[in-house]
Design an enzyme around this catalytic site. Structure first.
Site, PDB file in Angstrom:
ATOM      1  N   GLY A   1       0.821  -1.205   0.000  1.00  0.00           N
ATOM      2  CA  GLY A   1       0.000   0.000   0.000  1.00  0.00           C
ATOM      3  C   GLY A   1       0.852   1.251   0.000  1.00  0.00           C
ATOM      4  O   GLY A   1       1.859   1.331   0.700  1.00  0.00           O
TER       5      GLY A   1
ATOM      6  N   ASP B   1      -0.117   2.289   8.499  1.00  0.00           N
ATOM      7  CA  ASP B   1      -0.641   1.513   9.629  1.00  0.00           C
ATOM      8  C   ASP B   1       0.233   1.566  10.878  1.00  0.00           C
ATOM      9  O   ASP B   1      -0.230   1.220  11.965  1.00  0.00           O
ATOM     10  CB  ASP B   1      -0.823   0.044   9.217  1.00  0.00           C
ATOM     11  CG  ASP B   1      -1.860  -0.125   8.119  1.00  0.00           C
ATOM     12  OD1 ASP B   1      -2.787   0.702   8.057  1.00  0.00           O
ATOM     13  OD2 ASP B   1      -1.744  -1.077   7.325  1.00  0.00           O
TER      14      ASP B   1
ATOM     15  N   GLY C   1      -5.585   0.435   9.592  1.00  0.00           N
ATOM     16  CA  GLY C   1      -4.620  -0.023  10.577  1.00  0.00           C
ATOM     17  C   GLY C   1      -4.405  -1.525  10.570  1.00  0.00           C
ATOM     18  O   GLY C   1      -3.516  -2.032  11.254  1.00  0.00           O
ATOM     19  N   ARG C   2      -5.272  -2.252   9.848  1.00  0.00           N
ATOM     20  CA  ARG C   2      -5.204  -3.722   9.834  1.00  0.00           C
ATOM     21  C   ARG C   2      -5.294  -4.256  11.259  1.00  0.00           C
ATOM     22  O   ARG C   2      -6.310  -4.122  11.911  1.00  0.00           O
ATOM     23  CB  ARG C   2      -3.929  -4.206   9.140  1.00  0.00           C
ATOM     24  CG  ARG C   2      -3.918  -3.951   7.648  1.00  0.00           C
ATOM     25  CD  ARG C   2      -2.925  -4.842   6.951  1.00  0.00           C
ATOM     26  NE  ARG C   2      -1.609  -4.816   7.576  1.00  0.00           N
ATOM     27  CZ  ARG C   2      -0.663  -5.723   7.346  1.00  0.00           C
ATOM     28  NH1 ARG C   2      -0.889  -6.730   6.522  1.00  0.00           N
ATOM     29  NH2 ARG C   2       0.515  -5.623   7.930  1.00  0.00           N
TER      30      ARG C   2
ATOM     31  N   LYS D   1     -25.896  13.047  27.204  1.00  0.00           N
ATOM     32  CA  LYS D   1     -25.018  13.046  26.031  1.00  0.00           C
ATOM     33  C   LYS D   1     -25.865  12.965  24.767  1.00  0.00           C
ATOM     34  O   LYS D   1     -26.705  12.071  24.635  1.00  0.00           O
ATOM     35  CB  LYS D   1     -24.059  11.844  26.099  1.00  0.00           C
ATOM     36  CG  LYS D   1     -22.990  11.813  25.025  1.00  0.00           C
ATOM     37  CD  LYS D   1     -21.918  12.834  25.300  1.00  0.00           C
ATOM     38  CE  LYS D   1     -20.766  12.707  24.310  1.00  0.00           C
ATOM     39  NZ  LYS D   1     -19.786  13.791  24.480  1.00  0.00           N
TER      40      LYS D   1
ATOM     41  N   GLN E   1      -7.210   8.023   3.470  1.00  0.00           N
ATOM     42  CA  GLN E   1      -6.179   8.074   4.507  1.00  0.00           C
ATOM     43  C   GLN E   1      -4.772   7.895   3.949  1.00  0.00           C
ATOM     44  O   GLN E   1      -3.790   8.263   4.593  1.00  0.00           O
ATOM     45  CB  GLN E   1      -6.451   6.994   5.561  1.00  0.00           C
ATOM     46  CG  GLN E   1      -7.746   7.206   6.319  1.00  0.00           C
ATOM     47  CD  GLN E   1      -8.182   5.962   7.064  1.00  0.00           C
ATOM     48  OE1 GLN E   1      -7.829   5.759   8.222  1.00  0.00           O
ATOM     49  NE2 GLN E   1      -8.963   5.114   6.409  1.00  0.00           N
TER      50      GLN E   1
ATOM     51  N   ARG F   1      13.753   9.483  -3.121  1.00  0.00           N
ATOM     52  CA  ARG F   1      14.605  10.633  -3.453  1.00  0.00           C
ATOM     53  C   ARG F   1      15.900  10.604  -2.650  1.00  0.00           C
ATOM     54  O   ARG F   1      16.997  10.838  -3.193  1.00  0.00           O
ATOM     55  CB  ARG F   1      13.840  11.926  -3.173  1.00  0.00           C
ATOM     56  CG  ARG F   1      14.636  13.218  -3.322  1.00  0.00           C
ATOM     57  CD  ARG F   1      13.730  14.404  -2.995  1.00  0.00           C
ATOM     58  NE  ARG F   1      14.433  15.680  -3.085  1.00  0.00           N
ATOM     59  CZ  ARG F   1      15.104  16.250  -2.087  1.00  0.00           C
ATOM     60  NH1 ARG F   1      15.172  15.635  -0.902  1.00  0.00           N
ATOM     61  NH2 ARG F   1      15.700  17.417  -2.261  1.00  0.00           N
TER      62      ARG F   1
END
Length: 320
Positions: free
Chosen positions: A12, A128, A171-172, A214, A252, A22
């Protein structure tokens, strides 16, 4: 002494990969070491998609997200015959060492090449933050900022409409992105794979909070724990508050890397070349206590684990 280095990005994409490439290219050229870019990861290595790099090849890339070299999933690299062809292609270009930027799956490919006698250095590139041997991975902090921006926006609309938002975060099997973004956004709940998720207990706590006045909340949850759309429906049934699920998804991964990721990637890329010049191979680079370190890549994959910081999850819940 290494004469020619190859560099590829795999798995990914992560912001900062270009900065790492670079740094590899320009550090190698600084030492009069030839450097070749390998396009489309291990698939490109197998297909001989290899081109020489110059300083100009990596000009104006440090600020770009993604990876200009490209990446591709290539599970066939597990096959020895495929790896032998890959090494043959490297030899054709007289490349005698390889730098791989990616996550633990990419490290596995580098490990296999190392075991076949081809020296590799792994750089941790994944949003992740789940790679052993390093405190932070290239791309993590950029993704964190992206998630925080999304959570801030969801907070605005959730509070306006007296709504609960369930937000699925990447995040797996690692909850770092979820926990850190929960702390940074003031989210009411953080649900991570490192801790068992008791859905009934969670709903009981949420009902209690709603009963005490709430009227909106942000629930951060790492991907693959549960179906967030189903969970949102159940929350709405149990609390009576409108509840929406948001899957942040691949947004993300994108965007220009933050200053931290640009600098981290630059340091790691340059360090990889230094290690190869010193005769190292089969290593992976990390940063620990702001110092660059390197570990045996086989040991990192097979014996090292990345501890989850329970204290941060506790902090997220205390501050909610």
């Amino acid at each position: 002494m290494v004469k020619n280095i190859g560099v590829l990005t795999s798995g990914g994409d992560a912001p900062g990969m270009n900065a790492a490439v670079r740094a590899v290219v320009r550090t190698a050229l600084h030492y009069d070491v030839g450097v070749y870019g390998i396009y489309n990861g291990y698939l490109g290595l197998y297909r001989n998609e290899i081109q020489p790099m110059t300083r100009r090849s990596v000009a104006d890339t440090i600020n770009r997200g993604g990876t200009f070299l490209g990446s591709a999933r290539f599970p066939e690299f597990k096959e020895e015959a495929v790896r032998e062809e890959a090494i043959k292609n490297l030899r054709k270009h007289e490349i005698d060492a390889l730098v791989v930027v990616g996550g633990d799956g990419s490290y596995m490919g580098a490990k296999k090449l190392t075991e076949m006698g081809f020296p590799c250095i792994g750089l941790p590139g994944t949003i992740d933050n789940d790679v052993a041997g390093t405190d932070y991975t290239i791309g993590y902090f950029t993704a964190l900022n992206t998630v925080l921006d999304a959570l801030d926006r969801l907070r605005d609309t959730s509070s306006s409409h007296k709504r609960i938002s369930v937000v699925e975060i990447m995040g797996r099997h690692c909850g770092d992105l979820t926990v850190w973004s929960a702390i940074g956004s003031g989210a009411e709940y953080a649900i991570v794979p490192e801790m068992p998720f008791d859905e009934d207990k969670f709903l009981e706590q949420l009902r209690d909070q709603v009963g005490h006045g709430k009227n909106h909340a942000i629930v951060c949850i790492t991907e693959k724990i549960t179906d967030v759309n189903r969970l949102a429906k159940r929350i709405e049934q149990e609390t009576g508050l409108e509840t929406r699920a948001t899957v942040l998804g691949h947004i993300q991964r994108g965007g220009a890397p933050t200053a931290f990721d640009r600098i981290l990637a630059s340091r790691m890329g340059a360090y990889a070349v230094e290690l190869l010049r010193q005769g190292y191979g089969g290593r992976c680079v990390g940063i620990q206590a702001n110092e660059l370190v390197h570990h045996d890549i086989i040991d990192a994959l097979e014996n090292m684990s990345r501890p989850f910081k329970d204290c941060l999850l506790d902090l997220a819940h205390r501050l909610a």
